[in-house]
Design an enzyme around this catalytic site. Structure first.
Site, PDB file in Angstrom:
ATOM      1  N   HIS A  78      -3.093  12.022  -0.373  1.00  0.00           N
ATOM      2  CA  HIS A  78      -2.346  12.002  -1.641  1.00  0.00           C
ATOM      3  C   HIS A  78      -3.182  12.334  -2.870  1.00  0.00           C
ATOM      4  CE1 HIS A  78      -4.268   8.068  -2.029  1.00  0.00           C
ATOM      5  NE2 HIS A  78      -4.040   8.180  -3.316  1.00  0.00           N
TER       6      HIS A  78
HETATM    7  C1  UD1 Z   1      -1.911   7.106  -8.311  1.00  0.00           C
HETATM    8  C2  UD1 Z   1      -3.320   6.903  -8.848  1.00  0.00           C
HETATM    9  C3  UD1 Z   1      -4.316   7.025  -7.706  1.00  0.00           C
HETATM   10  C4  UD1 Z   1      -3.963   6.115  -6.549  1.00  0.00           C
HETATM   11  C5  UD1 Z   1      -2.509   6.337  -6.143  1.00  0.00           C
HETATM   12  C6  UD1 Z   1      -2.108   5.329  -5.101  1.00  0.00           C
HETATM   13  C7  UD1 Z   1      -3.642   7.679 -11.154  1.00  0.00           C
HETATM   14  C8  UD1 Z   1      -4.246   8.717 -12.003  1.00  0.00           C
HETATM   15  N1  UD1 Z   1      -3.659   7.916  -9.836  1.00  0.00           N
HETATM   16  O1  UD1 Z   1      -1.817   8.436  -7.841  1.00  0.00           O
HETATM   17  O2  UD1 Z   1      -5.604   6.657  -8.179  1.00  0.00           O
HETATM   18  O3  UD1 Z   1      -4.809   6.418  -5.470  1.00  0.00           O
HETATM   19  O4  UD1 Z   1      -1.659   6.170  -7.281  1.00  0.00           O
HETATM   20  O5  UD1 Z   1      -1.011   5.758  -4.367  1.00  0.00           O
HETATM   21  O6  UD1 Z   1      -3.193   6.670 -11.638  1.00  0.00           O
HETATM   22  N2  UD1 Z   1       6.094   9.723  -7.284  1.00  0.00           N
HETATM   23  C9  UD1 Z   1       7.346   9.467  -6.801  1.00  0.00           C
HETATM   24  N3  UD1 Z   1       7.712   8.159  -6.657  1.00  0.00           N
HETATM   25  C10 UD1 Z   1       6.905   7.122  -6.942  1.00  0.00           C
HETATM   26  C11 UD1 Z   1       5.621   7.392  -7.440  1.00  0.00           C
HETATM   27  C12 UD1 Z   1       5.226   8.702  -7.599  1.00  0.00           C
HETATM   28  O7  UD1 Z   1       8.114  10.391  -6.519  1.00  0.00           O
HETATM   29  O8  UD1 Z   1       7.310   5.956  -6.770  1.00  0.00           O
HETATM   30  C13 UD1 Z   1       5.658  11.144  -7.405  1.00  0.00           C
HETATM   31  C14 UD1 Z   1       5.985  11.754  -8.768  1.00  0.00           C
HETATM   32  O9  UD1 Z   1       6.318  13.104  -8.545  1.00  0.00           O
HETATM   33  C15 UD1 Z   1       4.659  11.647  -9.494  1.00  0.00           C
HETATM   34  C16 UD1 Z   1       3.655  11.832  -8.367  1.00  0.00           C
HETATM   35  O10 UD1 Z   1       4.231  11.205  -7.238  1.00  0.00           O
HETATM   36  O11 UD1 Z   1       4.513  12.622 -10.491  1.00  0.00           O
HETATM   37  C17 UD1 Z   1       2.291  11.218  -8.647  1.00  0.00           C
HETATM   38  O12 UD1 Z   1       2.415   9.840  -8.992  1.00  0.00           O
HETATM   39  P1  UD1 Z   1       1.308   9.148  -9.928  1.00  0.00           P
HETATM   40  O13 UD1 Z   1       1.582   7.699 -10.019  1.00  0.00           O
HETATM   41  O14 UD1 Z   1       1.165   9.895 -11.199  1.00  0.00           O
HETATM   42  O15 UD1 Z   1      -0.027   9.410  -9.167  1.00  0.00           O
HETATM   43  P2  UD1 Z   1      -0.429   9.124  -7.655  1.00  0.00           P
HETATM   44  O16 UD1 Z   1      -0.706  10.429  -7.008  1.00  0.00           O
HETATM   45  O17 UD1 Z   1       0.568   8.232  -7.029  1.00  0.00           O
HETATM   46  N1  UDP Z   2      -0.197   2.100   2.462  1.00  0.00           N
HETATM   47  C1  UDP Z   2       1.038   1.632   2.890  1.00  0.00           C
HETATM   48  N2  UDP Z   2       1.940   2.543   3.370  1.00  0.00           N
HETATM   49  C2  UDP Z   2       1.669   3.874   3.448  1.00  0.00           C
HETATM   50  C3  UDP Z   2       0.399   4.323   3.013  1.00  0.00           C
HETATM   51  C4  UDP Z   2      -0.505   3.406   2.509  1.00  0.00           C
HETATM   52  O1  UDP Z   2       1.312   0.429   2.851  1.00  0.00           O
HETATM   53  O2  UDP Z   2       2.545   4.639   3.888  1.00  0.00           O
HETATM   54  C5  UDP Z   2      -1.152   1.113   1.929  1.00  0.00           C
HETATM   55  C6  UDP Z   2      -2.461   1.086   2.669  1.00  0.00           C
HETATM   56  O3  UDP Z   2      -2.379   0.208   3.788  1.00  0.00           O
HETATM   57  C7  UDP Z   2      -3.426   0.612   1.601  1.00  0.00           C
HETATM   58  C8  UDP Z   2      -2.847   1.147   0.318  1.00  0.00           C
HETATM   59  O4  UDP Z   2      -1.498   1.493   0.612  1.00  0.00           O
HETATM   60  O5  UDP Z   2      -3.429  -0.811   1.536  1.00  0.00           O
HETATM   61  C9  UDP Z   2      -3.602   2.353  -0.122  1.00  0.00           C
HETATM   62  O6  UDP Z   2      -2.920   2.960  -1.170  1.00  0.00           O
HETATM   63  P1  UDP Z   2      -3.067   4.498  -1.512  1.00  0.00           P
HETATM   64  O7  UDP Z   2      -3.605   5.224  -0.350  1.00  0.00           O
HETATM   65  O8  UDP Z   2      -1.753   4.929  -2.062  1.00  0.00           O
HETATM   66  O9  UDP Z   2      -4.084   4.467  -2.741  1.00  0.00           O
HETATM   67  P2  UDP Z   2      -5.675   4.387  -2.879  1.00  0.00           P
HETATM   68  O10 UDP Z   2      -6.170   3.269  -2.061  1.00  0.00           O
HETATM   69  O11 UDP Z   2      -6.230   5.713  -2.460  1.00  0.00           O
HETATM   70  O12 UDP Z   2      -5.885   4.193  -4.337  1.00  0.00           O
END
Ligand code: UD1
Ligand code: UDP
Length: 356
Positions: free
Chosen positions: A204
């Protein structure tokens, strides 16, 4: 004593769950939980509150997705209002997301002391938004809770006051000890029809999803792995969106994001994990499953040093399959139980804040 905790993204719900439990055991302590709404799909938010029994947030800011500036700005404005209303003694922030950054800015401008959970991590790659968020959060915090010796060393090298650094272990380890070990009733493995070996994938990171050639290389690599061992990939909405904009043909088993309990089960059952997630790299280790990380660097260097994790070049379609084959053909390395603390990280943090 009043603590205000700010969460917004999936990994923060998991980290905060353990601290909320620790706060609930203390007399004369009130925790006010704020959800920025950065993650909002039920599978990215509600499921964690339900499964981990996290209290209902008192404030749900509903900020949602957006460009970095717009998203961070909206959160900053809304968190400031909450802080003025609640006047907490401490603000607790988690990790490295835009929710972390905006809470750090809002609290420090109002002179409310900040405690940063997961301080001191560094990728030394400032192209990652997470690295910027971490640097600012650590800079503005009064208490820096580090998960590892490496993280502590970074803060010391950067000149932070040693008294502000508390190496408490990793709260995600607490969570795995508390919630791991179960078997979901209706696992996606049953739905797909897998009862043998498989590789679990999660991808992601913005640097992997927002560059079409890089995402294509990762999919090509995972597709090659899938010819040998089935690949199961619960997909983050960001990645699903990026993939839907590309016309790629692949047979990997893709599902919606799964809940935390199912994720821990998949991590435990998998022969190997391919990921670019920070949290999943560690959970692979907690579950004694080897890991291949599709990134050029990692904050969790100790796992690479110990042989549990290998870095695969995400721009090279051959790199992931090569690393996967290499890892699957090796014996598992020794498991060093001391890398991430003793599973009491949340309790330690709460005691430190109370006694500060
Ligand atoms: C964010 C964090 C990242 C973390 C990740 C965990 C920042 C800069 N990044 O990245 O550090 O590892 O969360 O998962 O804060 N979207 C949906 N539904 C949701 C959430 C997101 O559709 O519930 C889609 C939207 O198109 C959005 C995109 O995902 O624009 C990215 O979401 P965003 O929260 O901006 O960043 P993450 O990639 O989730
Ligand atoms: N996770 C989850 N379901 C999923 C993918 C990840 O519950 O389908 C959990 C995973 O076990 C971990 C956390 O989400 O505890 C990690 O989050 P993510 O990978 O979104 O973010 P990051 O750790 O890279 O910031």
């Amino acid at each position: 004593m009043k603590i205000l905790s700010v969460v917004g993204a999936r990994p923060q719900f998991i980290k905060a769950a353990m601290l909320s439990k620790a706060w609930a055991e203390k007399d004369n302590c009130e925790e006010v939980l704020v959800h920025t709404g950065q993650h909002y799909d039920s599978a990215m938010s509600d499921v964690f509150f339900a499964e981990m029994d996290i209290p209902e947030p008192k404030y749900h800011l509903g900020v949602g997705s957006g460009l970095h500036g717009a998203q961070t700005g909206k959160m900053l404005e809304e968190i400031e209002k909450v802080l003025l209303e609640e006047k907490p003694d401490w603000v607790v922030i988690y990790g490295d997301t835009n929710s972390t950054l905006s809470a750090a800015l809002a609290a420090s401008k109002l002179h409310i002391p900040l405690a940063h959970v997961e301080a001191g991590l560094r990728s030394f790659n400032r192209n990652m938004p997470e690295e910027i968020n971490r640097l600012v959060a650590d800079q503005l915090s009064a208490i820096r809770f580090t998960p590892t010796q490496e993280a502590t060393n970074h803060l010391i090298q950067e000149g932070f006051d040693k008294d502000s650094i508390h190496q408490v272990g990793d709260v995600m380890y607490d969570a795995v000890l508390h919630f791991g070990g179960g078997e979901p009733k209706d696992s996606i493995l049953d739905q797909i029809g897998i009862d043998g070996p498989f590789v679990l994938a999660t991808i992601h990171r913005a640097e992997n999803t927002d560059c079409a050639s890089r995402l294509r290389a990762i999919i090509t690599g995972l597709q090659e792995v899938h010819q040998d061992v089935p690949v199961v990939w619960p997909i983050h909405p960001r990645t699903r969106k990026a993939l839907s904009e590309m016309n790629l043909d692949y047979q990997i088993h893709i599902s919606n994001p799964v809940g935390y309990l199912e994720m821990l089960y998949l991590e435990r059952r998998a022969s190997l994990i391919v990921t670019d997630s920070g949290g999943v790299q560690k959970e692979a280790y907690f579950n004694k499953t080897p890991c291949v990380t599709a990134r050029t660097e990692t904050e969790w260097v100790e796992l690479v040093e110990q042989g549990w994790n290998q870095l695969a070049d995400p721009t090279d379609p051959g790199s992931i399959p090569k690393c996967v084959r290499g890892a699957l053909s090796q014996d598992l390395p020794d498991y060093n139980t001391n890398l991430y603390g003793d599973g009491q990280s949340a309790k330690n943090m709460v005691d430190i804040l109370i006694n500060h």
